[in-house]
Design a protein around this motif. Structure first.
Motif, PDB file in Angstrom:
ATOM      1  N   PHE A  89       2.542  -3.584  -2.956  1.00 40.94           N
ATOM      2  CA  PHE A  89       2.249  -3.918  -4.357  1.00 40.94           C
ATOM      3  C   PHE A  89       2.491  -5.415  -4.542  1.00 40.94           C
ATOM      4  CE2 PHE A  89       3.511  -3.657  -8.965  1.00 40.94           C
ATOM      5  CZ  PHE A  89       2.265  -3.264  -9.431  1.00 40.94           C
ATOM      6  N   ILE A  90       1.560  -6.092  -5.192  1.00 42.25           N
ATOM      7  CA  ILE A  90       1.665  -7.558  -5.250  1.00 42.25           C
ATOM      8  C   ILE A  90       1.341  -8.077  -6.642  1.00 42.25           C
ATOM      9  CG2 ILE A  90      -0.735  -7.924  -4.536  1.00 42.25           C
ATOM     10  CD1 ILE A  90       2.283 -10.029  -3.420  1.00 42.25           C
ATOM     11  N   TYR A  91       1.989  -9.143  -7.042  1.00 40.89           N
ATOM     12  CA  TYR A  91       1.749  -9.817  -8.323  1.00 40.89           C
ATOM     13  C   TYR A  91       1.916  -8.876  -9.515  1.00 40.89           C
ATOM     14  CZ  TYR A  91      -0.117 -13.714  -5.626  1.00 40.89           C
ATOM     15  OH  TYR A  91      -0.260 -14.756  -4.761  1.00 40.89           O
ATOM     16  N   GLY A  92       2.720  -7.843  -9.342  1.00 39.54           N
ATOM     17  CA  GLY A  92       2.974  -6.936 -10.456  1.00 39.54           C
ATOM     18  C   GLY A  92       1.776  -6.149 -10.915  1.00 39.54           C
ATOM     19  N   ASN A  93       0.662  -6.228 -10.188  1.00 34.76           N
ATOM     20  CA  ASN A  93      -0.578  -5.620 -10.657  1.00 34.76           C
ATOM     21  C   ASN A  93      -1.390  -4.861  -9.632  1.00 34.76           C
ATOM     22  OD1 ASN A  93      -0.917  -6.398 -13.486  1.00 34.76           O
ATOM     23  ND2 ASN A  93      -0.923  -8.474 -12.697  1.00 34.76           N
ATOM     24  N   HIS A  94      -1.343  -5.289  -8.375  1.00 33.11           N
ATOM     25  CA  HIS A  94      -2.354  -4.844  -7.418  1.00 33.11           C
ATOM     26  C   HIS A  94      -1.749  -4.259  -6.151  1.00 33.11           C
ATOM     27  CE1 HIS A  94      -4.978  -7.209  -9.972  1.00 33.11           C
ATOM     28  NE2 HIS A  94      -4.185  -8.246  -9.791  1.00 33.11           N
ATOM     29  N   TYR A  95      -2.497  -3.322  -5.552  1.00 34.26           N
ATOM     30  CA  TYR A  95      -2.164  -2.833  -4.222  1.00 34.26           C
ATOM     31  C   TYR A  95      -3.074  -3.478  -3.196  1.00 34.26           C
ATOM     32  CZ  TYR A  95       0.565   0.740  -6.583  1.00 34.26           C
ATOM     33  OH  TYR A  95       1.486   1.386  -7.366  1.00 34.26           O
ATOM     34  N   CYS A  96      -2.543  -3.638  -1.965  1.00 34.00           N
ATOM     35  CA  CYS A  96      -3.356  -4.101  -0.850  1.00 34.00           C
ATOM     36  C   CYS A  96      -3.149  -3.161   0.322  1.00 34.00           C
ATOM     37  CB  CYS A  96      -2.970  -5.520  -0.433  1.00 34.00           C
ATOM     38  SG  CYS A  96      -3.341  -6.776  -1.668  1.00 34.00           S
ATOM     39  N   THR A 156      -2.882   3.785  -3.511  1.00 36.65           N
ATOM     40  CA  THR A 156      -1.602   3.312  -4.035  1.00 36.65           C
ATOM     41  C   THR A 156      -0.533   3.461  -2.959  1.00 36.65           C
ATOM     42  OG1 THR A 156      -0.879   5.467  -4.865  1.00 36.65           O
ATOM     43  CG2 THR A 156      -2.205   4.109  -6.372  1.00 36.65           C
ATOM     44  N   ARG A 157       0.579   2.791  -3.193  1.00 36.04           N
ATOM     45  CA  ARG A 157       1.658   2.883  -2.212  1.00 36.04           C
ATOM     46  C   ARG A 157       2.231   4.291  -2.150  1.00 36.04           C
ATOM     47  NH1 ARG A 157       5.243  -0.233   0.952  1.00 36.04           N
ATOM     48  NH2 ARG A 157       7.379   0.555   0.944  1.00 36.04           N
ATOM     49  N   SER A 158       2.463   4.894  -3.322  1.00 31.61           N
ATOM     50  CA  SER A 158       3.094   6.220  -3.302  1.00 31.61           C
ATOM     51  C   SER A 158       2.181   7.257  -2.665  1.00 31.61           C
ATOM     52  CB  SER A 158       3.470   6.641  -4.725  1.00 31.61           C
ATOM     53  OG  SER A 158       2.320   6.672  -5.541  1.00 31.61           O
ATOM     54  N   ARG A 159       0.899   7.106  -2.853  1.00 34.83           N
ATOM     55  CA  ARG A 159      -0.020   8.104  -2.299  1.00 34.83           C
ATOM     56  C   ARG A 159      -0.323   7.870  -0.817  1.00 34.83           C
ATOM     57  NH1 ARG A 159      -6.223   9.413  -4.491  1.00 34.83           N
ATOM     58  NH2 ARG A 159      -6.673  11.006  -2.942  1.00 34.83           N
ATOM     59  N   ASP A 160      -0.444   6.598  -0.408  1.00 32.68           N
ATOM     60  CA  ASP A 160      -1.057   6.319   0.896  1.00 32.68           C
ATOM     61  C   ASP A 160      -0.203   5.566   1.906  1.00 32.68           C
ATOM     62  OD1 ASP A 160      -3.699   7.442   0.269  1.00 32.68           O
ATOM     63  OD2 ASP A 160      -3.776   5.847  -1.208  1.00 32.68           O
TER      64      ASP A 160
END
Length: 214
Positions: A89-96, A156-160
């Motif tokens: 999770f980056i910049y409080g907004n996005h997943y990479c 998302t991080r939690s899912r993937d």
DNA sequence: ATATCGATTATCT
DNA sequence: GATAATCGATATG
């Protein structure tokens, strides 16, 4: 293989091997261009995009990499077995999304920076919160950029995070379909401050879904 | 057309 | 407490 059988665009596609990812990420990043990132949702929904832009992140010798300072709770997937998803999770907004490379124990990954939508663009637009109706150029903002493509595929991080991307049981997989990329260009990586001169970003030049100018 | 800036939070110092 | 592998909106030529 669940819903994939019903998608004509994927009928000749096969999941990549684990060995494909157990190598230097500089090699993997080049060879991932032209491959397919496929998301499965439930029994029916399939989203697929062709990979047109990648970036390499190495280990201790790469100051721009999350693995540079060693293993932490966040980046532990990078040190695990190859072919697994590292989502941050980056910049409080996005997943990479990255895929882990190298044999287990060694860090290294490839960041997915842009896709060309192949199947399910309508649903990608919905996932992005965009209006899918205006015809013409509406596919362009769907999957250009690492944050956008994650939102388009509902990553998302939690899912993937930690998911095996070469298991037929996964709902997020990487496939090949015989597509040959005409050409590959190397450029500096985007959005970093350290080691910004290294040529570790790879694109299919001329593809309209590559990020950047014009 | 390009340039600058604010949003928003997990992670690390 | 500062930073960040970004995006989208707004300002300016």
């Amino acid at each position: 293989m669940l819903a994939l059988d019903n998608v004509a665009e994927l009928e000749n596609a096969r999941i990549l091997s684990r060995a494909f990812f157990a190598r230097d990420p500089r090699k993997v990043a080049r060879e991932l261009l032209g491959k397919l990132l496929v998301r499965r949702d439930g029994e029916t929904e399939v989203l697929a995009g062709r990979i047109v832009e990648t970036e390499v992140y190495l280990g201790r010798d790469d100051p721009a990499a999350h693995a540079a300072a060693g293993r932490t709770a966040r980046n532990s997937v990078l040190f695990g077995p190859p072919g697994h998803a590292y989502v941050y999770f980056i910049y409080g907004n996005h997943y990479c999304l990255n895929v882990s490379c190298m044999p287990a124990g060694e860090a290294g990954s490839v960041l997915f920076r842009a896709l060309e939508p192949i199947f399910g663009a309508q649903q990608m637009a919905r996932n992005r919160g965009l209006n899918p109706s205006p015809p013409g150029k509406w596919t362009r903002p769907l999957t250009i950029g690492p944050g956008r493509l994650c939102q388009a595929l509902a990553i998302t991080r939690s899912r993937d995070n930690g998911k095996d991307l070469v298991s037929p049981a996964s709902d997020l997989i990487i496939m090949r379909d015989g597509f040959r990329v005409p050409r590959i260009t190397a450029t500096p990586r985007i959005g970093i401050t350290k080691a910004a001169d290294r040529l570790l970003r790879f694109v299919i030049p001329g593809n309209p879904f590559v990020s950047g100018k014009k």
